[in-house]
Design a protein around this motif. Structure first.
Motif, PDB file in Angstrom:
ATOM      1  N   THR A 137       0.912  -1.114   0.060  1.00  0.00           N
ATOM      2  CA  THR A 137      -0.023  -0.093   0.009  1.00  0.00           C
ATOM      3  C   THR A 137       0.918   1.299  -0.140  1.00  0.00           C
ATOM      4  O   THR A 137       1.796   1.276   0.651  1.00  0.00           O
ATOM      5  N   PRO A 138       0.599   2.255  -0.767  1.00  0.00           N
ATOM      6  CA  PRO A 138       1.428   3.407  -0.759  1.00  0.00           C
ATOM      7  C   PRO A 138       1.389   4.137   0.604  1.00  0.00           C
ATOM      8  O   PRO A 138       0.330   4.194   1.338  1.00  0.00           O
ATOM      9  N   ASN A 139       2.462   4.809   0.926  1.00  0.00           N
ATOM     10  CA  ASN A 139       2.203   5.767   2.120  1.00  0.00           C
ATOM     11  C   ASN A 139       2.067   7.014   1.700  1.00  0.00           C
ATOM     12  O   ASN A 139       1.779   7.412   0.362  1.00  0.00           O
ATOM     13  N   ASP A 140       2.059   7.998   2.689  1.00  0.00           N
ATOM     14  CA  ASP A 140       1.510   9.184   2.423  1.00  0.00           C
ATOM     15  C   ASP A 140       2.287  10.204   1.373  1.00  0.00           C
ATOM     16  O   ASP A 140       1.994  11.014   0.665  1.00  0.00           O
ATOM     17  N   ALA A 141       3.451   9.894   1.315  1.00  0.00           N
ATOM     18  CA  ALA A 141       4.625  10.512   0.493  1.00  0.00           C
ATOM     19  C   ALA A 141       4.230  10.161  -0.876  1.00  0.00           C
ATOM     20  O   ALA A 141       3.940  10.757  -2.065  1.00  0.00           O
ATOM     21  N   GLU A 142       3.898   8.900  -1.279  1.00  0.00           N
ATOM     22  CA  GLU A 142       3.806   8.364  -2.321  1.00  0.00           C
ATOM     23  C   GLU A 142       2.250   8.778  -2.995  1.00  0.00           C
ATOM     24  O   GLU A 142       2.042   9.064  -4.068  1.00  0.00           O
ATOM     25  N   TRP A 143       1.392   8.634  -1.974  1.00  0.00           N
ATOM     26  CA  TRP A 143       0.087   9.224  -2.236  1.00  0.00           C
ATOM     27  C   TRP A 143      -0.131  10.745  -2.783  1.00  0.00           C
ATOM     28  O   TRP A 143      -0.665  11.078  -3.687  1.00  0.00           O
ATOM     29  N   ARG A 144       1.011  11.678  -2.117  1.00  0.00           N
ATOM     30  CA  ARG A 144       1.064  12.993  -2.505  1.00  0.00           C
ATOM     31  C   ARG A 144       1.523  13.114  -3.912  1.00  0.00           C
ATOM     32  O   ARG A 144       1.123  13.994  -4.735  1.00  0.00           O
ATOM     33  N   VAL A 145       2.617  12.249  -4.227  1.00  0.00           N
ATOM     34  CA  VAL A 145       3.102  12.453  -5.535  1.00  0.00           C
ATOM     35  C   VAL A 145       2.038  11.920  -6.542  1.00  0.00           C
ATOM     36  O   VAL A 145       2.123  12.692  -7.468  1.00  0.00           O
ATOM     37  N   ALA A 146       1.233  10.836  -6.151  1.00  0.00           N
ATOM     38  CA  ALA A 146       0.296  10.369  -7.076  1.00  0.00           C
ATOM     39  C   ALA A 146      -0.680  11.624  -7.355  1.00  0.00           C
ATOM     40  O   ALA A 146      -1.102  11.881  -8.480  1.00  0.00           O
ATOM     41  N   CYS A 147      -1.207  12.225  -6.170  1.00  0.00           N
ATOM     42  CA  CYS A 147      -2.236  13.107  -6.500  1.00  0.00           C
ATOM     43  C   CYS A 147      -1.846  14.246  -7.212  1.00  0.00           C
ATOM     44  O   CYS A 147      -2.398  14.879  -8.013  1.00  0.00           O
ATOM     45  N   ALA A 148      -0.351  14.616  -6.889  1.00  0.00           N
ATOM     46  CA  ALA A 148       0.300  15.891  -7.755  1.00  0.00           C
ATOM     47  C   ALA A 148       0.253  15.564  -9.403  1.00  0.00           C
ATOM     48  O   ALA A 148      -0.223  16.239  -9.922  1.00  0.00           O
ATOM     49  N   LEU A 149       0.767  14.424  -9.521  1.00  0.00           N
ATOM     50  CA  LEU A 149       0.978  14.092 -11.036  1.00  0.00           C
ATOM     51  C   LEU A 149      -0.323  13.947 -11.572  1.00  0.00           C
ATOM     52  O   LEU A 149      -0.607  14.399 -12.832  1.00  0.00           O
TER      53      LEU A 149
END
Ligand SMILES: N[C@@H](CCC(=O)N[C@@H](CS)C(=O)NCC(=O)O)C(=O)O
Length: 187
Positions: A137-149
């Motif tokens: 499962t993605p962590n919050d850093a990875e979720w933030r990158v995904a939401c940004a992109l």
């Protein structure tokens, strides 16, 4: 009851919706525009969250609170925080350019905005060099990158055609329901 105020197009709001969905927390989504947020928060932005602990008016404090409810960590390492901040810089800068363009200010006619545009490019290039490899499962850093992109794609603000690691990352993240379910509505 938890009330999350925001818009379905905001990447910051999306990240909060993802966390609430992941943790199976019941919440009411309250569609809120600039006028509504100006009336209800000092920052005049979305998201903001009402809960039994009061009001939180930034996605980072909101996420910290949500994770705590699930006895989870928000950001758990300095490297993760670095990644999270880098993605935030891309978002804040690109959104700033997006809003200023509506008022006729562009990198072509304002030198500072050229610096802002360069900042988006160099930060994206740096994200492409990070070891963005999902282990579960993605962590919050990875979720933030995904939401940004995904916001950049949705609003046509930047593309990742020349950034293969980010493309691969976005393919992987698309396998997660919480991500696809919270996609912005077709423009
Ligand atoms: N640091 C804030 C950023 C939130 C933000 O920039 N929200 C945008 C929507 S995506 C907004 O409400 N902008 C209103 C404005 O700039 O007037 C957070 O993480 O929640």
């Amino acid at each position: 009851l938890i009330k999350l105020h925001g818009s379905l197009t905001s990447p910051f709001v999306r990240h909060c919706r993802i966390a609430l969905i992941e943790q199976n927390m019941a919440f009411e989504f309250v569609p809120t525009d600039y006028a509504g947020s100006a009336a209800q928060t000092p920052t005049a932005r979305v998201p903001f969250l009402h809960c039994n602990d009061g009001v939180f008016s930034d996605s980072s404090s909101i996420l910290h609170w949500i994770r705590l409810q699930g006895h989870r960590l928000f950001l758990s390492s300095p490297k993760g925080t670095e990644l999270y901040c880098l993605a935030n810089t891309v978002l804040d800068t690109a959104i700033n350019l997006f809003l200023l363009e509506k008022d006729g200010l562009t990198p072509e006619n304002v030198p500072y905005l050229k610096r802002q545009a360069d900042r988006v490019s160099s930060s994206l290039a740096s994200l492409n060099e990070q070891p963005l490899k999902l282990k579960g499962t993605p962590n919050d850093a990875e979720w933030r990158v995904a939401c940004a992109l995904d916001w950049g794609r949705y609003r046509n603000r930047f593309d990742i055609k020349s950034l293969p690691n980010l493309q691969r990352f976005m393919k992987e993240i698309a396998n997660f329901d919480a991500f696809t379910k919270t996609a912005p509505p077709p423009a």
